[in-house]
Design an enzyme around this catalytic site. Structure first.
Site, PDB file in Angstrom:
ATOM      1  N   ASP A  49       6.204   1.524   6.984  1.00  0.00           N
ATOM      2  CA  ASP A  49       4.839   1.042   6.752  1.00  0.00           C
ATOM      3  C   ASP A  49       4.207   1.839   5.629  1.00  0.00           C
ATOM      4  OD1 ASP A  49       2.327  -0.041   6.942  1.00  0.00           O
ATOM      5  OD2 ASP A  49       1.861   0.831   8.882  1.00  0.00           O
ATOM      6  N   HIS A 103       0.844  -1.206   0.000  1.00  0.00           N
ATOM      7  CA  HIS A 103       0.000   0.000   0.000  1.00  0.00           C
ATOM      8  C   HIS A 103       0.869   1.241   0.000  1.00  0.00           C
ATOM      9  CE1 HIS A 103       0.456   1.011   4.344  1.00  0.00           C
ATOM     10  NE2 HIS A 103       0.417  -0.299   4.562  1.00  0.00           N
ATOM     11  N   HIS A 107       3.375   3.655  12.537  1.00  0.00           N
ATOM     12  CA  HIS A 107       2.372   4.574  13.085  1.00  0.00           C
ATOM     13  C   HIS A 107       2.939   5.464  14.197  1.00  0.00           C
ATOM     14  CE1 HIS A 107      -1.387   2.154  11.623  1.00  0.00           C
ATOM     15  NE2 HIS A 107      -0.346   1.940  10.838  1.00  0.00           N
ATOM     16  N   ASP A 111      -0.561   4.302   0.814  1.00  0.00           N
ATOM     17  CA  ASP A 111      -1.070   5.278   1.790  1.00  0.00           C
ATOM     18  C   ASP A 111      -0.306   5.144   3.105  1.00  0.00           C
ATOM     19  OD1 ASP A 111      -2.514   2.737   1.782  1.00  0.00           O
ATOM     20  OD2 ASP A 111      -3.742   3.570   3.397  1.00  0.00           O
ATOM     21  N   GLU A 117      -5.143   1.058   2.446  1.00  0.00           N
ATOM     22  CA  GLU A 117      -4.966  -0.069   3.371  1.00  0.00           C
ATOM     23  C   GLU A 117      -5.214   0.379   4.804  1.00  0.00           C
ATOM     24  OE1 GLU A 117      -3.226  -2.952   6.142  1.00  0.00           O
ATOM     25  OE2 GLU A 117      -2.608  -0.874   5.885  1.00  0.00           O
ATOM     26  N   GLU A 118      -4.727   1.570   5.138  1.00  0.00           N
ATOM     27  CA  GLU A 118      -4.843   2.041   6.521  1.00  0.00           C
ATOM     28  C   GLU A 118      -6.277   2.392   6.896  1.00  0.00           C
ATOM     29  OE1 GLU A 118      -2.538   1.734   8.545  1.00  0.00           O
ATOM     30  OE2 GLU A 118      -0.610   1.845   7.500  1.00  0.00           O
TER      31      GLU A 118
END
Lengths: 437, 437
Positions: free
Chosen positions: A134, A101, A392, A103, A168-169
């Site tokens: 990530d 991903h 995150h 995003d 995805e997030e």
């Protein structure tokens, strides 16, 4: 065989600077939800240059909304493209989806960052920035793996479908859109940040809300009321018992180091509105872990039936049952057989490149692998270079060495999985040898 | 003696319409906080007509704020007057404060009212409206009692100090201002809505806040964190144990019908902000009941010391002790000896007028009696005609009969307590009889 392995190893060594530069440019293009276009343009240009067949499209919110597995806070994806690049095989080999991903989650409180969150700064072999772990680092591993094959003249028999998806997030709408566009394969690999552990199973999850009722009264005569806060304690204990029951069923050795394979987390509580009143309503919100072996529906039903049974614990709930609601995000669990051929392939090539056995575990969080497996009928493995702990978080970073080691492992795994045509120089050698005879 | 009792009884019967009209006008003047002027003007005019010495003033917020017993959400009382009327005695008798508050709580959700909240409508012997029971009905009982004495030529030896105060519903600043202006007496009577029960003791209360700490983690690995919601359950149980301990000490027969004489109520809970995260902070707010026999400080200290002991229950609290804060409103407890002469007086006259024994209990809520007792050095009894159950609720009402019966009891109690000069016609009779000799 040693021949192409050496070549790939050397090629990756020679292209560290190019790979680092690509990752830095991707990190410097902040691709939070709705702002993915800049980073996707870099990806699209890169894979076009590599000679893949490129497919770029804006997911159709109207179509997605009708799908039972759709979840997103938005249903309008203008300027939020999915990018797919296909390297067609020569035929007769197994196909694979390589899904990452684009995003990233918001950078949060900038005061907690030592540098600008989108600096892409490099210190001591680490690159820093939101999304670097990530999972832009993993995406670069995928791109380098394909490029290494291309530039060394290696032709695969099976198709390689590279996907750079949005959302995805926020619930997986990007991957769902790719599935609905028709992309399927014999297996998939997702380089989410696993610290280079191999995750054949991923915990799914859903959000729920429980409303617990009481009866108001003045605090000075609180015994005339029924406290929704006290009743919530009964509900919390009841939910804990369900968690225990659900986890007792899980005997998979993949979970041997996981204290609670599928936790039920209560994240939010809120009730009452006056210190001197007995509270008559408490709202709790939480996240229910879903086992790879069960469906979301099974998990939902088990929770609903269990909550009904609370009247056996406390008669109050006979006339005032807790109200259960499902809301917001959910992540589908994923699982692939640990004896699946792609597992064996990945383990082999990990040993080959890293010189040691990989750690194989079940992940405590969901990925788009659940959607690929359950909607796209494409069993998926999660394995990537990112640092799990900093995803995150402020000062997110990745070890650059891991990006390149992962690229090498994946390149070799693609060859083993998809099958490879004889190399041109090997063919030449065979021809030459035949001529010699 | 039968003579003046009969006269008062008859006078009150003859003035039901006038009393009803006064109460209705008071109800129709909505005297929520900041809007007391209209209702106070009616009171002032009435007691001036009755011939009392009238004292009207705006409490001085600057002065009040310095007082340790001051609490109000405001400190500016322009146009919010206190009204006091004094009926001076002839000397040699005991004095009394008759204290009633003019402020009413807001009417809340009007849809829950059958009529306009300020209608003062009368149905089946009940008058309806915000404040009619809490406590304009009681105030009218006081005024009628004094007027009955006045108009029947009854002269008391002790002073009667009638007070119509603001701010009772917001912390007692009106009564505190009256105390600071110098009004004291040998005892006080407050006709709050007790259903004509006699309350020699009143529970005090204070608001507190407890912050409970946890440690955040992702919900999928919740075992890596510490849930502030779960730790709050330990804190709640610990507070319950304190409540039990505190109430076990109370053996006063006045509490024999009260399941928990001084409850600790948890009214508000709030914690966490994301379903998928382990919550690291929970805030709870509540009301701690204070016994008539203890000071606010004693109760505060007991709670603080008890909360420190929670580390013996759970080691987590050693490094993360709950944080205790006192905030917002507090109501001082009140108590008068059950053998106090004003108690005997009131019980006697209740029997005399109602023909039965009164119910004597401790009240589960505070009144301005706590301030009168502890700051004004004036022991206080709470006894009034209002309906306890409907105070602060929609469709608040009062039984008009009770307003007049209470007025009669209070009139007779004033005579017994303050002492009475011989009636003019009795004096005439004595003189005539002497002349006969």
């Amino acid at each position: 065989m040693a021949n192409f392995k050496t070549r790939i190893n050397q090629w990756i060594k020679d292209h560290r600077e190019e790979g680092t530069d690509l990752l830095q440019r991707l990190v410097q293009a902040p691709s939070t939800q709705g702002n993915e276009a800049g980073a996707q343009a870099i990806v699209a240009q890169k894979i076009r240059e590599m000679g893949l067949q490129v497919d770029i499209w804006e997911p159709d919110g109207g179509e997605l909304k009708k799908h039972p597995y759709f979840y997103s806070p938005r249903s309008e994806f203008s300027n939020s493209h999915n990018v797919v690049g296909v390297m067609k095989g020569t035929g007769g080999g197994r196909s694979i989806i390589l899904n990452g991903h684009i995003d990233v989650v918001p950078d949060g409180d900038r005061n907690q960052w030592d540098d600008d969150p989108y600096s892409g700064a490099i210190k001591d072999g680490k690159m820093f920035g939101r999304g670097v772990t990530d999972m832009k680092g993993g995406n670069v591993s995928l791109i380098l793996a394909i490029q290494a094959l291309k530039e060394n003249g290696i032709q695969l028999k099976g198709d390689v479908i590279f996907q750079s998806v949005i959302e995805e997030e926020s619930g997986g709408a990007g991957t769902l859109a790719a599935v609905l566009r028709g992309y399927k394969a014999d297996a998939a690999l997702i380089p989410e940040p696993t610290n280079m552990r191999i995750f054949p199973k991923q915990q799914g999850s859903m959000w729920f809300r429980v409303l617990v009722k009481g009866r108001s009264a003045h605090g000075g005569t609180r015994y005339e009321g029924v406290s929704a806060i006290e009743k919530s304690m009964t509900v919390i204990n009841h939910i804990r018992a369900l968690e225990e029951k659900r986890n007792a069923r899980i005997r998979d050795p993949l979970y041997r180091n996981t204290p609670i394979p599928i936790p039920i987390n209560l994240g939010v509580i809120e009730g009452g509105n006056w210190p001197s009143s007995v509270p008559d309503l408490v709202k709790m919100e939480g996240r229910m872990g879903v086992a790879p072996e069960e469906t979301m529906e099974q998990a939902k039903n088990e929770m609903a039936e269990w909550l009904l049974k609370i009247k056996e614990v406390d008669e109050w709930f006979k006339d005032h049952p807790p109200v259960l609601e499902w809301f917001g995000a959910r992540w589908v669990p994923g699982a692939i057989d640990v004896e699946h051929e792609l597992m064996n392939t990945l383990v082999n090539q990990f040993r080959e490149v890293a010189g040691q056995d990989p750690v194989i575990e079940a992940s405590p969080w969901g990925t788009d692998g659940g959607l690929l497996t359950h909607v796209g009928e494409t069993p998926s493995i999660v394995f990537g270079p990112g640092v799990t702990e900093v995803a995150h978080y402020p000062n997110e970073y990745i070890l650059l060495d891991h990006v390149f080691t992962t690229a090498e492992i994946i390149a070799l795994a693609l060859i083993q999985w998809c099958g490879m045509e004889p190399l041109q120089d090997e063919q030449d050698a065979v021809l030459a040898s035949n001529e010699d005879k």
